[in-house]
Design an enzyme around this catalytic site. Structure first.
Site, PDB file in Angstrom:
ATOM      1  N   GLY A  39      -0.438 -25.986  32.602  1.00  0.00           N
ATOM      2  CA  GLY A  39      -1.779 -26.116  32.026  1.00  0.00           C
ATOM      3  C   GLY A  39      -2.430 -27.475  32.199  1.00  0.00           C
ATOM      4  N   LYS A  50      -3.517 -40.386  29.736  1.00  0.00           N
ATOM      5  CA  LYS A  50      -2.958 -41.434  28.864  1.00  0.00           C
ATOM      6  C   LYS A  50      -1.949 -42.311  29.603  1.00  0.00           C
ATOM      7  CE  LYS A  50      -5.747 -39.624  26.375  1.00  0.00           C
ATOM      8  NZ  LYS A  50      -6.574 -38.449  26.667  1.00  0.00           N
ATOM      9  N   ALA A 114      -4.932 -13.912  37.772  1.00  0.00           N
ATOM     10  CA  ALA A 114      -4.959 -12.596  37.129  1.00  0.00           C
ATOM     11  C   ALA A 114      -6.401 -12.157  36.919  1.00  0.00           C
ATOM     12  CB  ALA A 114      -4.250 -12.672  35.782  1.00  0.00           C
ATOM     13  N   GLY A 175     -22.100 -38.316  32.168  1.00  0.00           N
ATOM     14  CA  GLY A 175     -21.507 -37.736  30.960  1.00  0.00           C
ATOM     15  C   GLY A 175     -21.095 -38.854  30.027  1.00  0.00           C
ATOM     16  N   GLY A 177     -19.112 -38.011  26.955  1.00  0.00           N
ATOM     17  CA  GLY A 177     -18.128 -37.496  25.997  1.00  0.00           C
ATOM     18  C   GLY A 177     -16.816 -38.244  26.143  1.00  0.00           C
ATOM     19  N   VAL A 265     -19.329 -33.956  32.278  1.00  0.00           N
ATOM     20  CA  VAL A 265     -20.323 -33.589  31.262  1.00  0.00           C
ATOM     21  C   VAL A 265     -19.814 -32.562  30.263  1.00  0.00           C
ATOM     22  CG1 VAL A 265     -22.261 -34.086  32.801  1.00  0.00           C
ATOM     23  CG2 VAL A 265     -21.437 -31.758  32.604  1.00  0.00           C
ATOM     24  N   GLY A 266     -18.624 -32.043  30.471  1.00  0.00           N
ATOM     25  CA  GLY A 266     -18.096 -31.080  29.501  1.00  0.00           C
ATOM     26  C   GLY A 266     -17.190 -30.071  30.177  1.00  0.00           C
ATOM     27  N   ASP A 307      -8.350 -23.341  24.553  1.00  0.00           N
ATOM     28  CA  ASP A 307      -9.695 -23.554  25.096  1.00  0.00           C
ATOM     29  C   ASP A 307     -10.378 -22.225  25.424  1.00  0.00           C
ATOM     30  OD1 ASP A 307      -9.029 -26.220  24.949  1.00  0.00           O
ATOM     31  OD2 ASP A 307      -9.534 -26.696  27.019  1.00  0.00           O
ATOM     32  N   HIS A 439       2.904 -54.003   3.157  1.00  0.00           N
ATOM     33  CA  HIS A 439       1.992 -55.134   3.258  1.00  0.00           C
ATOM     34  C   HIS A 439       2.639 -56.234   4.089  1.00  0.00           C
ATOM     35  CE1 HIS A 439      -1.121 -58.002   2.216  1.00  0.00           C
ATOM     36  NE2 HIS A 439      -0.148 -58.890   2.038  1.00  0.00           N
TER      37      HIS A 439
HETATM   38  C1  FAD Z   1      -9.245 -35.307  31.079  1.00  0.00           C
HETATM   39  C2  FAD Z   1      -8.815 -34.560  29.842  1.00  0.00           C
HETATM   40  C3  FAD Z   1      -8.149 -35.251  28.858  1.00  0.00           C
HETATM   41  C4  FAD Z   1      -7.721 -34.578  27.717  1.00  0.00           C
HETATM   42  N1  FAD Z   1      -7.088 -35.304  26.748  1.00  0.00           N
HETATM   43  C5  FAD Z   1      -6.680 -34.669  25.635  1.00  0.00           C
HETATM   44  C6  FAD Z   1      -5.967 -35.391  24.633  1.00  0.00           C
HETATM   45  O1  FAD Z   1      -5.708 -36.594  24.753  1.00  0.00           O
HETATM   46  N2  FAD Z   1      -5.554 -34.714  23.531  1.00  0.00           N
HETATM   47  C7  FAD Z   1      -5.823 -33.372  23.365  1.00  0.00           C
HETATM   48  O2  FAD Z   1      -5.428 -32.803  22.359  1.00  0.00           O
HETATM   49  N3  FAD Z   1      -6.496 -32.683  24.304  1.00  0.00           N
HETATM   50  C8  FAD Z   1      -6.919 -33.290  25.438  1.00  0.00           C
HETATM   51  N4  FAD Z   1      -7.560 -32.566  26.397  1.00  0.00           N
HETATM   52  C9  FAD Z   1      -7.834 -31.133  26.156  1.00  0.00           C
HETATM   53  C10 FAD Z   1      -6.587 -30.299  26.452  1.00  0.00           C
HETATM   54  O3  FAD Z   1      -6.133 -30.595  27.748  1.00  0.00           O
HETATM   55  C11 FAD Z   1      -6.891 -28.822  26.320  1.00  0.00           C
HETATM   56  O4  FAD Z   1      -7.492 -28.580  25.066  1.00  0.00           O
HETATM   57  C12 FAD Z   1      -5.628 -27.991  26.411  1.00  0.00           C
HETATM   58  O5  FAD Z   1      -4.958 -28.248  27.617  1.00  0.00           O
HETATM   59  C13 FAD Z   1      -5.969 -26.505  26.318  1.00  0.00           C
HETATM   60  O6  FAD Z   1      -4.788 -25.759  26.442  1.00  0.00           O
HETATM   61  P1  FAD Z   1      -4.858 -24.219  26.797  1.00  0.00           P
HETATM   62  O7  FAD Z   1      -3.483 -23.703  26.684  1.00  0.00           O
HETATM   63  O8  FAD Z   1      -5.922 -23.561  26.036  1.00  0.00           O
HETATM   64  O9  FAD Z   1      -5.343 -24.150  28.320  1.00  0.00           O
HETATM   65  P2  FAD Z   1      -4.750 -24.878  29.653  1.00  0.00           P
HETATM   66  O10 FAD Z   1      -3.740 -25.857  29.276  1.00  0.00           O
HETATM   67  O11 FAD Z   1      -5.942 -25.289  30.363  1.00  0.00           O
HETATM   68  O12 FAD Z   1      -4.021 -23.684  30.362  1.00  0.00           O
HETATM   69  C14 FAD Z   1      -4.736 -22.675  30.993  1.00  0.00           C
HETATM   70  C15 FAD Z   1      -3.908 -22.158  32.155  1.00  0.00           C
HETATM   71  O13 FAD Z   1      -4.454 -20.902  32.545  1.00  0.00           O
HETATM   72  C16 FAD Z   1      -4.409 -20.792  33.944  1.00  0.00           C
HETATM   73  N5  FAD Z   1      -5.436 -19.808  34.315  1.00  0.00           N
HETATM   74  C17 FAD Z   1      -6.768 -19.857  34.110  1.00  0.00           C
HETATM   75  N6  FAD Z   1      -7.368 -18.728  34.546  1.00  0.00           N
HETATM   76  C18 FAD Z   1      -6.376 -17.950  35.034  1.00  0.00           C
HETATM   77  C19 FAD Z   1      -6.348 -16.668  35.643  1.00  0.00           C
HETATM   78  N7  FAD Z   1      -7.451 -15.939  35.797  1.00  0.00           N
HETATM   79  N8  FAD Z   1      -5.157 -16.191  36.045  1.00  0.00           N
HETATM   80  C20 FAD Z   1      -4.014 -16.911  35.890  1.00  0.00           C
HETATM   81  N9  FAD Z   1      -3.985 -18.109  35.330  1.00  0.00           N
HETATM   82  C21 FAD Z   1      -5.153 -18.631  34.898  1.00  0.00           C
HETATM   83  C22 FAD Z   1      -4.696 -22.210  34.435  1.00  0.00           C
HETATM   84  O14 FAD Z   1      -4.162 -22.394  35.728  1.00  0.00           O
HETATM   85  C23 FAD Z   1      -3.975 -23.061  33.389  1.00  0.00           C
HETATM   86  O15 FAD Z   1      -2.666 -23.398  33.789  1.00  0.00           O
HETATM   87  C24 FAD Z   1      -7.969 -33.200  27.570  1.00  0.00           C
HETATM   88  C25 FAD Z   1      -8.623 -32.489  28.577  1.00  0.00           C
HETATM   89  C26 FAD Z   1      -9.041 -33.165  29.714  1.00  0.00           C
HETATM   90  C27 FAD Z   1      -9.730 -32.366  30.792  1.00  0.00           C
END
Ligand code: FAD
Length: 455
Positions: A39, A50, A114, A175, A177, A265-266, A307, A439
């Site tokens: 992910g 980081k 998928a 951006g 953010g 930008v997001g 997400d 302290h």
């Molecule tokens: C630059 C950056 C810095 C960040 N820093 C932080 C931080 O310091 N602390 C924090 O808490 N959060 C941070 N985040 C946010 C955090 O990375 C996400 O909130 C988190 O990874 C979400 O996890 P998830 O399991 O929802 O999705 P993900 O970890 O994004 O996993 C989704 C997976 O689904 C797979 N996928 C997508 N569509 C399909 C499909 N159709 N078929 C098969 N596989 C698919 C992708 O390949 C991916 O591996 C950061 C994000 C970014 C971009």
């Protein structure tokens, strides 16, 4: 058609669910489109960013050492080594993850994209899989707005930036953010001339306005920050990339040129890649997957976490939701996620951390009192000569309950944790005062801030 008890799509937080299901004896499939498994957080988000920002922090500390009477200078920064350390760590974690997944009984990993082919049915690499329970943990990807000219530019995102071998001399980040300010801090510390262009009137819109203001001031000492500057067009020329902005208030156009451009930008939903409409899974107006309180989608036995549902896009929340959705699905429970006490951090310089409501949000719903303390007003902050960092608390006037807490300054993400713990256990100002604080330690900032409320 292959039949599974559980199918999980996405191996970020989704891997927690597939592990749990497989360990409970469910025949489980985990699907990820790659190219890396694990992910965003592990491969393109929290962890690599980081690993880059930590050395950036050390550089800024050295640059600021003069205030203690220490003359020190950074002689050289090996950008290639800093980047390669991050990529090496990612390669190693891929090896561990794959080895770990292979050793899980009842689990099959499919590496491919998928798409829903019908109710409870997915297609991956030309095969059809049917699941009794399906978990969508497909995350998000960078949102790239349709700025005219952008299609002809080799711009960076949080993903491609990690592949850089050479440090850009200059960089425009569109951006404002947390991703933009974290990478702005990183590249500036490495020696790049950074310009941040943010369309809104302030950076980091999720934060308290005075925190955003201080961040802009402090970043502005090391890089160029323009707010209210919407990117209207992008052009490529001999000198690099030019971004044309239009001032929100005056309408005045300005041109900024740099060697490279980064778009930050997001984030946007990945639901479109999955063809969820084929399975009847409903989306919200932003394109994220709609879920109820137990994290089930509009289709029974299809859950969406992290997400993918767009609620609170942080790894700690994705993991919490994954644990709760797995429990609800596997045990038929109705556990809910508490979204009131979700902390977050911004690893810019200065660092930021917050939990709960901002003052404007709290004032709209409660009768409140607000307190504020500067780092300099506690002994350790004074020892650190931390002149500008501060903490702010928002309490319910009647009950003394903590509604929100915000910190900008050194170790903010560590300091906030005791507030999160107090809030989660339903506590207020009294609970934070009961524990004895060392302290002098920066943690004294927390009770001192709470006790300043209403003064
Ligand atoms: C630059 C950056 C810095 C960040 N820093 C932080 C931080 O310091 N602390 C924090 O808490 N959060 C941070 N985040 C946010 C955090 O990375 C996400 O909130 C988190 O990874 C979400 O996890 P998830 O399991 O929802 O999705 P993900 O970890 O994004 O996993 C989704 C997976 O689904 C797979 N996928 C997508 N569509 C399909 C499909 N159709 N078929 C098969 N596989 C698919 C992708 O390949 C991916 O591996 C950061 C994000 C970014 C971009």
């Amino acid at each position: 058609m292959k039949n599974y008890d559980v199918i999980v799509i996405g191996s970020g937080s989704g891997a927690l669910i597939s592990d749990e299901a497989a360990n409970r004896g469910k025949k489980t499939a985990l699907i990820d489109k790659g190219p890396l498994i694990g992910g965003t957080c592990l491969n393109w988000g929290c962890i690599p960013s980081k690993q880059l920002i930590y050395p950036a922090d050390r550089i800024v500390e050295i640059e600021e050492a003069g205030k203690f009477g220490i003359s020190a200078a950074v002689e050289d920064v090996d950008f290639g080594a800093i980047m390669e350390r991050m990529r090496r760590s990612r390669r190693e974690s891929q090896k561990h993850l794959r080895r770990g997944m292979k050793s899980v009984k009842n689990l099959t990993l499919y590496e491919g994209e998928a798409r829903f082919a019908g109710d409870y049915t997915l297609e991956v690499n030309g095969e059809r899989l049917r699941g009794g329970q399906i978990f969508i943990a497909t995350g998000s990807r960078p949102l790239v707005p349709p700025v005219p000219g952008l299609e002809g530019v080799d711009y960076l995102t949080n993903e491609s930036a990690l592949e850089l071998e050479e440090l850009p001399e200059s960089l425009i980040i569109v951006g404002g953010g947390y991703i933009a300010v974290e990478y702005g801090h990183f590249f500036a510390a490495m020696g790049t001339a950074v310009t941040i262009l943010e369309m809104a009137d302030r950076l980091v819109l999720a934060e308290e306005p005075e925190i955003a203001e201080l961040l802009k001031k402090k970043l502005g000492e090391r890089l160029t920050v323009r707010t209210g500057a919407g990117a209207e067009a992008v052009e490529v020329g001999r000198d690099g990339v030019t971004v044309v902005t239009r001032d929100r208030k005056t309408g005045r156009r300005r041109r900024y040129t740099a060697q490279r451009l980064m778009m930050a930008v997001g984030r946007r939903s990945n639901a479109d890649l999955l063809g969820v409409e084929k399975a009847g899974v409903k989306l919200d107006e932003r394109g994220f997957i709609r879920t109820n309180a137990r994290l089930e989608t509009s289709v029974p036995n299809v859950f969406a976490v992290g997400d993918a549902n767009g609620r609170q896009m942080f790894t700690h929340m994705a993991n919490r939701e994954a644990a709760i959705a797995a429990h609800n699905a596997l045990h038929g429970t109705h556990l809910k996620v508490d979204y009131n006490t979700v902390p977050h951090a911004v690893y810019s310089h200065p660092q930021i951390a917050a939990v709960g409501l901002r003052e404007d949000e709290a004032a709209a719903r409660h009768d409140i009192v607000v307190g504020r303390t500067n780092y300099y007003d506690v002994a350790k902050g004074e020892a650190m000569l931390e002149a500008e960092g501060f903490a702010k608390v928002i309490l319910d006037k009647k009950t003394g309950k903590l509604l929100g807490f915000h910190v900008i300054g050194p170790y903010a993400p560590v300091l906030i944790q005791e507030v999160v713990n107090a809030m989660t256990s339903g506590g207020g100002a009294d609970e934070l005062n009961q524990g004895i604080h060392i302290h002098p330690a920066l943690s004294e900032l927390i009770p001192v801030t709470v006790n300043s409320a209403g003064e």
